[in-house]
Design a protein around this motif. Structure first.
Motif, PDB file in Angstrom:
ATOM      1  N   THR A 142      -7.700  -5.214   1.085  1.00 53.96           N
ATOM      2  CA  THR A 142      -7.035  -6.509   1.284  1.00 53.96           C
ATOM      3  C   THR A 142      -5.567  -6.486   0.874  1.00 53.96           C
ATOM      4  OG1 THR A 142      -7.758  -7.266  -0.911  1.00 53.96           O
ATOM      5  CG2 THR A 142      -9.190  -7.778   0.964  1.00 53.96           C
ATOM      6  N   THR A 143      -5.054  -5.323   0.490  1.00 52.91           N
ATOM      7  CA  THR A 143      -3.650  -5.234   0.091  1.00 52.91           C
ATOM      8  C   THR A 143      -2.969  -4.034   0.746  1.00 52.91           C
ATOM      9  OG1 THR A 143      -4.252  -3.939  -1.865  1.00 52.91           O
ATOM     10  CG2 THR A 143      -4.014  -6.310  -2.160  1.00 52.91           C
ATOM     11  N   ASN A 144      -1.808  -4.270   1.338  1.00 51.18           N
ATOM     12  CA  ASN A 144      -0.942  -3.192   1.833  1.00 51.18           C
ATOM     13  C   ASN A 144      -1.691  -2.150   2.661  1.00 51.18           C
ATOM     14  OD1 ASN A 144       1.372  -4.234   0.330  1.00 51.18           O
ATOM     15  ND2 ASN A 144       0.358  -3.452  -1.492  1.00 51.18           N
ATOM     16  N   MET A 177      -2.519   3.429   4.613  1.00 45.97           N
ATOM     17  CA  MET A 177      -2.832   4.334   5.722  1.00 45.97           C
ATOM     18  C   MET A 177      -1.697   5.325   5.952  1.00 45.97           C
ATOM     19  SD  MET A 177      -4.675   1.577   8.265  1.00 45.97           S
ATOM     20  CE  MET A 177      -4.954   2.743   9.599  1.00 45.97           C
ATOM     21  N   PHE A 178      -0.475   4.867   5.740  1.00 40.75           N
ATOM     22  CA  PHE A 178       0.673   5.769   5.878  1.00 40.75           C
ATOM     23  C   PHE A 178       0.619   6.876   4.829  1.00 40.75           C
ATOM     24  CE2 PHE A 178       5.055   6.879   4.621  1.00 40.75           C
ATOM     25  CZ  PHE A 178       5.484   7.452   5.817  1.00 40.75           C
ATOM     26  N   ILE A 179       0.276   6.515   3.588  1.00 38.91           N
ATOM     27  CA  ILE A 179       0.165   7.514   2.518  1.00 38.91           C
ATOM     28  C   ILE A 179      -0.960   8.496   2.827  1.00 38.91           C
ATOM     29  CG2 ILE A 179      -0.310   7.893   0.078  1.00 38.91           C
ATOM     30  CD1 ILE A 179       2.454   6.720   0.721  1.00 38.91           C
ATOM     31  N   LEU A 180      -2.090   7.996   3.324  1.00 37.30           N
ATOM     32  CA  LEU A 180      -3.188   8.882   3.722  1.00 37.30           C
ATOM     33  C   LEU A 180      -2.724   9.852   4.799  1.00 37.30           C
ATOM     34  CD1 LEU A 180      -6.270   6.469   3.881  1.00 37.30           C
ATOM     35  CD2 LEU A 180      -5.956   8.385   2.306  1.00 37.30           C
ATOM     36  N   ALA A 181      -1.963   9.329   5.779  1.00 39.23           N
ATOM     37  CA  ALA A 181      -1.458  10.183   6.862  1.00 39.23           C
ATOM     38  C   ALA A 181      -0.508  11.243   6.303  1.00 39.23           C
ATOM     39  CB  ALA A 181      -0.756   9.332   7.921  1.00 39.23           C
ATOM     40  N   CYS A 182       0.353  10.828   5.372  1.00 38.11           N
ATOM     41  CA  CYS A 182       1.279  11.787   4.744  1.00 38.11           C
ATOM     42  C   CYS A 182       0.510  12.882   4.025  1.00 38.11           C
ATOM     43  CB  CYS A 182       2.199  11.060   3.763  1.00 38.11           C
ATOM     44  SG  CYS A 182       3.450  10.029   4.530  1.00 38.11           S
ATOM     45  N   GLY A 187      -2.524   4.358  -5.013  1.00 37.65           N
ATOM     46  CA  GLY A 187      -3.109   3.499  -6.031  1.00 37.65           C
ATOM     47  C   GLY A 187      -2.224   2.299  -6.329  1.00 37.65           C
ATOM     48  N   GLY A 188      -0.905   2.530  -6.317  1.00 42.63           N
ATOM     49  CA  GLY A 188       0.032   1.431  -6.518  1.00 42.63           C
ATOM     50  C   GLY A 188      -0.039   0.413  -5.390  1.00 42.63           C
ATOM     51  N   PHE A 189      -0.116   0.891  -4.155  1.00 40.42           N
ATOM     52  CA  PHE A 189      -0.243  -0.018  -3.009  1.00 40.42           C
ATOM     53  C   PHE A 189      -1.572  -0.763  -3.044  1.00 40.42           C
ATOM     54  CE2 PHE A 189       2.939   2.726  -0.603  1.00 40.42           C
ATOM     55  CZ  PHE A 189       3.935   1.753  -0.646  1.00 40.42           C
ATOM     56  N   ALA A 190      -2.646  -0.056  -3.418  1.00 40.97           N
ATOM     57  CA  ALA A 190      -3.966  -0.685  -3.449  1.00 40.97           C
ATOM     58  C   ALA A 190      -4.018  -1.806  -4.490  1.00 40.97           C
ATOM     59  CB  ALA A 190      -5.036   0.356  -3.749  1.00 40.97           C
ATOM     60  N   ALA A 191      -3.403  -1.568  -5.642  1.00 40.65           N
ATOM     61  CA  ALA A 191      -3.414  -2.576  -6.707  1.00 40.65           C
ATOM     62  C   ALA A 191      -2.249  -3.546  -6.594  1.00 40.65           C
ATOM     63  CB  ALA A 191      -3.370  -1.881  -8.065  1.00 40.65           C
ATOM     64  N   ASP A 192      -1.362  -3.276  -5.631  1.00 36.92           N
ATOM     65  CA  ASP A 192      -0.146  -4.078  -5.454  1.00 36.92           C
ATOM     66  C   ASP A 192       0.692  -4.067  -6.729  1.00 36.92           C
ATOM     67  OD1 ASP A 192       1.582  -5.527  -3.876  1.00 36.92           O
ATOM     68  OD2 ASP A 192       0.661  -7.468  -4.306  1.00 36.92           O
TER      69      ASP A 192
END
Length: 294
Positions: A105-107, A112-117, A151-156
């Protein structure tokens, strides 16, 4: 099923616990929504990492067959065929992106961009970068920084430069210790286990380990006495956690230089009581400072 588990290496998922560091240090562990998003990111990253293990094992099958431990891996031993491993890889990558897209529910796009990277970087690593000394270890360390970022994006949560620097230095240190173990195995067995080991030797790696260990400890001390960090945690006692970092790094150096047992950081974490105690006490001390202070 046993061969499938061996192929995707769930034991290695402990590396992905770095995903939870941003939410932990932000003092947001009690935020259920953020914690669930981090858990989803952890699972997604674990699937992506397992997919890379599949590709790596496919490409390294011939080298693995002459390795004393890696020869028992499913592809090297013939228990799982190469086409099957590729299909498993595709499924894992697809699940990784779907988990974030459907449930986070966040970012979402940033995650997905980080996963792709991560996937692209490690594909380059598997096909080319792992053959280049120094660059190979730097690539692995970058993968851990990507774990932090997702992790930062997931936790915002916005990451500080300190957590990125410390993670990069520590994983560089561990990566070079693992390369030392490869050199020791090569010396004992008389077989070249990595294509880039001719650009390493024990004297060089010993000096690099001592250098990185020292730099990591100094940077950590600077972090603990930084006015901004003291203000953020509202505690002047963060420097006390240095004892656990110092103990863990020195113990790892002992395992590398004296015992010559640094083949798998995950196995060391699971088996070595000293490092386990250092890590648990370090986490506990920060928990007390962040969550129970005042």
């Amino acid at each position: 099923m046993g061969n499938l588990i061996a192929l995707i290496r769930p034991k290695q998922w402990t590396k992905n616990l770095f995903v939870f560091l941003p939410i932990f240090f932000a003092g947001q562990l009690g935020n259920q929504a953020s914690l669930i998003n981090c858990l989803l990111a952890f699972v997604a990253f674990s699937f992506a990492a397992s997919a890379i293990y599949c590709i790596n094992d496919v490409l390294d099958v011939e080298e693995d067959r002459i390795h004393p431990k890696k020869s028992k891996r499913p592809i090297a031993s013939g228990a799982i065929s190469i086409p099957t491993a590729i299909v498993i890889c595709v499924v894992l990558v697809s699940l990784s992106f779907l988990i974030v897209y459907l449930f986070s529910t966040t970012n979402k796009m940033q995650q997905m961009f980080i996963l792709a990277c991560y996937v692209v970087l490690n594909l380059f690593y598997c096909f080319y970068l792992k053959k280049i000394a120094i660059i190979d270890v730097m690539t692995i360390a970058t993968g851990f920084v990507l774990r932090l970022i997702i992790g930062g994006f997931a936790a915002d949560v916005e990451l500080t430069h300190w957590i990125i620097i410390m993670t990069y230095l520590l994983t560089l240190f561990i990566g070079f210790a693992k390369r030392r173990d490869d050199l020791v195995l090569q010396k004992n067995n008389g077989t070249i286990l990595r294509k880039n080991t001719n650009r390493y030797n024990l004297e060089f790696i010993n000096q690099v380990l001592c250098l990185l260990g020292g730099i990591t400890i100094v940077c950590y001390i600077m972090y603990t006495v930084s006015p901004e960090v003291i203000a953020r945690f509202n505690s002047p006692h963060i420097y006390l956690t240095t004892i656990f970092v110092l103990g863990g790094i020195v113990r790892y150096l002992q395992l590398a230089l004296v015992d010559e047992k640094t083949g798998s950081p995950t196995e060391i974490l699971i088996k070595d009581r000293f490092i386990q105690a250092s890590l648990v006490l370090w986490i506990l001390s920060f928990y007390l400072i962040i969550y129970l202070n005042g």
